[in-house]
Design a protein around this motif. Structure first.
Motif, short mmCIF file in Angstrom:
data_model
loop_
_atom_site.label_atom_id
_atom_site.label_comp_id
_atom_site.label_asym_id
_atom_site.label_seq_id
_atom_site.Cartn_x
_atom_site.Cartn_y
_atom_site.Cartn_z
N ARG A 191 0.84 -1.19 0.00
CA ARG A 191 0.00 0.00 0.00
C ARG A 191 0.88 1.25 0.00
NH1 ARG A 191 -3.47 -1.83 5.09
NH2 ARG A 191 -4.04 0.38 5.18
N ARG A 192 0.43 2.27 -0.70
CA ARG A 192 1.17 3.52 -0.79
C ARG A 192 0.84 4.38 0.43
NH1 ARG A 192 3.00 6.32 -5.60
NH2 ARG A 192 1.87 4.76 -6.80
N PRO A 193 1.84 4.83 1.21
CA PRO A 193 1.54 5.63 2.40
C PRO A 193 0.87 6.95 2.03
CG PRO A 193 3.80 4.82 2.45
CD PRO A 193 3.28 4.53 1.09
N ASP A 194 -0.03 7.41 2.88
CA ASP A 194 -0.60 8.75 2.75
C ASP A 194 -0.97 9.25 4.14
OD1 ASP A 194 -3.32 7.89 3.43
OD2 ASP A 194 -3.43 7.05 1.41
N TYR A 195 -1.33 10.52 4.22
CA TYR A 195 -1.60 11.14 5.52
C TYR A 195 -2.78 10.48 6.23
CZ TYR A 195 1.63 14.95 4.44
OH TYR A 195 2.75 15.69 4.16
N GLN A 196 -3.79 10.07 5.50
CA GLN A 196 -4.97 9.46 6.12
C GLN A 196 -4.60 8.19 6.87
OE1 GLN A 196 -7.91 10.75 6.40
NE2 GLN A 196 -8.76 11.56 4.50
N GLN A 197 -3.82 7.34 6.20
CA GLN A 197 -3.44 6.07 6.82
C GLN A 197 -2.51 6.30 8.01
OE1 GLN A 197 -3.01 2.59 3.89
NE2 GLN A 197 -2.37 4.36 2.67
N VAL A 198 -1.58 7.23 7.87
CA VAL A 198 -0.66 7.50 8.98
C VAL A 198 -1.44 8.00 10.19
CG1 VAL A 198 1.23 8.97 9.75
CG2 VAL A 198 1.32 7.91 7.50
N PRO A 239 -2.16 16.90 16.23
CA PRO A 239 -2.74 18.12 15.67
C PRO A 239 -2.33 18.38 14.23
CG PRO A 239 -1.94 18.51 17.89
CD PRO A 239 -1.48 17.14 17.52
N LEU A 240 -1.07 18.10 13.90
CA LEU A 240 -0.63 18.28 12.51
C LEU A 240 -1.39 17.36 11.58
CD1 LEU A 240 1.35 19.37 10.35
CD2 LEU A 240 2.90 17.52 11.00
N MET A 241 -1.49 16.09 11.93
CA MET A 241 -2.20 15.15 11.07
C MET A 241 -3.68 15.50 10.97
SD MET A 241 0.38 13.50 10.24
CE MET A 241 -0.52 12.43 9.13
N ALA A 276 -7.97 16.91 2.46
CA ALA A 276 -7.52 15.52 2.62
C ALA A 276 -7.59 14.76 1.30
CB ALA A 276 -8.34 14.83 3.69
N GLU A 277 -8.60 15.07 0.48
CA GLU A 277 -8.72 14.39 -0.81
C GLU A 277 -7.60 14.78 -1.76
OE1 GLU A 277 -12.52 15.40 -2.31
OE2 GLU A 277 -13.62 14.69 -0.55
N LEU A 278 -7.01 15.96 -1.56
CA LEU A 278 -5.94 16.40 -2.45
C LEU A 278 -4.61 15.77 -2.09
CD1 LEU A 278 -6.58 20.24 -2.87
CD2 LEU A 278 -7.40 18.35 -4.27
N ILE A 279 -4.28 15.70 -0.80
CA ILE A 279 -2.95 15.24 -0.40
C ILE A 279 -2.95 13.80 0.10
CG2 ILE A 279 -2.13 17.56 0.09
CD1 ILE A 279 -2.69 17.14 2.98
N SER A 280 -4.14 13.18 0.16
CA SER A 280 -4.24 11.74 0.44
C SER A 280 -5.19 11.13 -0.57
CB SER A 280 -4.75 11.51 1.87
OG SER A 280 -3.87 12.05 2.82
N PRO A 281 -4.83 11.14 -1.85
CA PRO A 281 -5.78 10.72 -2.89
C PRO A 281 -6.07 9.23 -2.85
CG PRO A 281 -3.61 11.09 -3.84
CD PRO A 281 -3.53 11.53 -2.41
N ASP A 282 -7.29 8.90 -3.24
CA ASP A 282 -7.70 7.50 -3.37
C ASP A 282 -7.42 7.07 -4.81
OD1 ASP A 282 -8.82 5.02 -3.42
OD2 ASP A 282 -10.81 5.64 -2.70
#
Length: 676
Positions: A309-316, A410-412, A421-427
């Motif tokens: 899986r490709r890491p993204d902010y949502q998963q982290v 808070p950052l996340m 979130a859709e822009l920087i953690s794309p599906d």
């Protein structure tokens, strides 16, 4: 005039009288030679000589008149975007001249009290400025006030252009020319300094226009999200036939923005944790929490990659709050891949024998299956770094996780809230979302054009985090290009068919002080060999020092900019970045001396002696002072080019009135992008 030590351009144009007399006499000699008592042959020869003298003296008088006129009002310099010259070997900066001792001398001459009537507008001009305000509300005289305010050519008392400053700084050289910089100097990076609203964005438009038409990869970082700059970038991409390669990433307009995974591309897996942890404070006690956060994010990133899986902010964000699901998923995958028979039955037996009352306090309340997996894997003798990292994170006490969440949470939260979130953690699997997803290496291969609007006025933290992640990603891409070129042979067939030539990547960073960080510094001092040429724009150098928090480190950053362009600045320390690099020059001062001597000899027929003389003295002064940089008009700049050569230049004013490809608004850009 230039043969004499003192030019004396600030004086009445006395050459005009001799020119008029010479030309008038030449005309009489041609039309009525008898009036001069000359035969026709001699008269015609005299007329030719007098005409030549009149032309020479007239040109000298014209030069004085034009010089004095420019000191009060420079002619307007406008240029449409399609008229901006483009060269493969040179970069156009505007019109100007090489600044030498002669111009320092002329500038010094303009501050003498006795020549102010040649430098400052006259009494009628000041009268018109007073009356246009006094008559503004008067019913009848209001029309006359409107006429006095008009900048039309027919108004001899029209107001000066609203550029402020001191026109003499450019008028000291009436013979200006197009200023070009060698394109090879771009790799040494360029720094543009200037206070608010003095022309930095206009200069950026001129440089970006040339880079797009030259065919470079163009990346524009705009923290404010300036609509005019966005429209110009898109218009030039369209004019150059490169609209299909244009990407718009804008945090302020997520509905029309392309998508980008800031932590999805990397050369080494540790980059994911570094890009996130670098956004956290590192002073005092925060440094320890930053290290803890880095470790746990790294554990999560390694597990995600191992799971395909490709890491993204949502998963982290999800797994920092609760790492148990990730641990269970990876542990089961790990056991399946080992292919040992009966592991599921053994696991069920361990789960049946696990009693919560016998567990350590940190594991109580956990799901029984997760605890069973941990105990089962602990009994295995095989080493797996990803598995062991997940186990160590899973068995920590819940309060320990709360400390982690208190620093990175808070950052996340900011990065994964709302449409951003859709822009920087794309599906990547959402086929209903037509917004493109771009990666830097793909953009470089396609020779793309990317406009990045970070909307820093709305949320500085998110803008900084996304911008720094992009810079870190670009540094990683630069490392890839160093090692493999544009294409990696291991990638197989690619967009450019295996092309391995070094690209030219023109990166423009507006509001540089908002973007500078640990990720940007390697882009300046190491990425030049990978084809990156950075042009940074900021207001004062103190903004950069305040952002970095270390003056020595800020000096290190400044040392990576080989070319310096300075518009009007309001901070003397910033102005001294340019003036301290200039030599001192000698200027001449004309001094009048008069005196009288009495004679003490009674037998002499001379009672006294008087004398009047002009003396020329020489003094050494700086070629340029910070006060002159503070007084620059809008749209004008001093530039240190090609090894410290000082140039004075002015940028053309924008003229988009007859530009058919310039979109009227952001909505027009969005509609066109949706259509294509």
């Amino acid at each position: 005039m230039s043969r004499h030590p003192v030019e004396a351009l600030l004086r009445p144009p006395v050459e005009l009288w001799s020119a008029v007399v010479a030309l008038a006499t030449a005309g009489i000699a041609v039309l009525a030679p008898w009036a001069l008592m000359m035969p026709p042959g001699v008269a015609y020869g005299a007329a030719g000589a007098l005409g030549l003298l009149g032309i020479v003296r007239g040109r000298q008088a014209w030069r004085v008149l034009i010089y004095q006129r420019n000191l009060r009002r420079l002619p307007t310099y406008r240029l449409r975007a399609d008229q901006v010259p483009v060269s493969r070997r040179k970069l156009f900066l505007g019109r100007g001249f090489r600044w030498t001792q002669k111009h320092t001398q002329r500038l010094r001459d303009t501050i003498r009290p006795e020549v102010q009537r040649y430098v400052q507008p006259g009494p009628l001009y000041h009268w018109a400025r007073r009356k246009e305000v006094a008559w503004e509300a008067t019913p009848i005289l209001g029309w006359l006030a409107a006429g006095l305010r008009s900048r039309a050519w027919w108004n001899p008392l029209r107001p000066l252009p609203p550029v402020g400053g001191k026109p003499a700084l450019h008028a000291v050289e009436p013979d200006e020319q197009d200023v070009w910089m060698d394109i090879g100097e771009r790799v040494g990076h360029t720094l543009v300094l200037g206070t608010t609203r003095v022309g930095k964005t206009r200069l950026a438009e001129i440089l970006i226009t040339q880079d797009i038409r030259r065919g470079d990869v163009v990346i524009v970082f705009d923290p404010k999200g300036d609509a005019d700059l966005l429209r110009r970038v898109y218009a030039e991409a369209k004019r150059a036939g490169r609209a299909d390669d244009f990407y718009l990433f804008h945090l302020g307009y997520p509905e029309v923005s392309a998508r980008y995974n800031a932590i999805g591309s990397f050369s080494r897996i540790t980059e994911v944790a570094t890009r996130i942890a670098n956004q956290l404070p590192s002073e005092g006690n925060s440094a320890a929490f930053k290290e803890f956060a880095w470790r746990f994010v790294n554990i999560i990133a390694r597990a995600l990659v191992a799971l395909g899986r490709r890491p993204d902010y949502q998963q982290v964000r999800r797994y920092i709050n609760d790492i148990e699901p990730l641990f269970v998923e990876y542990a089961r995958k790990h056991l399946r891949e080992r292919g040992e028979a009966g592991w599921e039955a053994d696991l069920a037996e361990v789960a049946a024998n696990t009693k919560e009352r016998n567990l350590p306090a940190a594991l109580r309340g956990r799901h029984p299956d997760a605890v069973a997996l941990m105990r089962y894997l602990k009994d295995q003798d095989r080493y797996d770094p990803v598995r062991d990292g997940l186990v160590s994170a899973f068995k920590y006490d819940k309060t320990y996780f709360d400390k982690i969440v208190s620093s990175v949470g808070p950052l996340m939260e900011k990065l994964t809230t709302g449409k951003i979130a859709e822009l920087i953690s794309p599906d990547y699997l959402d086929t209903d979302d037509n917004r493109p997803i771009f990666e830097w290496l793909e953009v470089i291969r396609r020779k793309g054009i990317v406009y990045v609007g970070l909307d820093a006025l709305t949320d500085t933290t998110v803008a900084s985090a996304v911008g720094n992640s992009m810079f870190a990603d670009l540094v990683s891409v630069a490392g890839h290009i160093y090692k493999h070129g544009v294409e990696d042979p291991a990638d197989g067939p690619t967009l450019t068919g295996g092309l391995t030539t070094m690209p030219t990547i023109s990166l423009h960073a507006d509001e540089f002080n908002e973007l500078i960080g640990d990720e940007f510094v390697p882009l300046l001092n190491k990425a030049g060999g990978a084809g990156f040429q950075v042009t940074a724009y900021t207001q004062t150098w103190s903004d950069v020092e305040a952002r970095i928090g270390n003056r020595a480190k800020a000096g290190q950053v400044a040392g990576n900019f080989n070319t310096l362009l300075m518009l009007r600045v309001k901070e003397l320390a910033t102005a001294e970045m340019l003036t301290d690099q200039l030599p001192k020059v000698e200027v001449f001062t004309l001094m009048s001396v008069s005196g009288v001597d009495d004679s003490s000899d009674p037998t002499s027929g001379v009672d006294f002696k008087s004398r009047n003389e002009d003396r020329i003295s020489v003094s050494e002064v700086p070629m340029l002072t910070p006060a002159e940089l503070v007084a620059l008009p809008k749209g004008q700049a001093f530039a240190l080019l090609e090894g410290g050569q000082l140039w004075k230049l002015r940028m053309p004013l924008p003229d988009a009135s007859k530009d058919p490809v310039m979109p009227e608004s952001l909505a027009a850009i969005a509609n066109e992008m949706e259509r294509t």
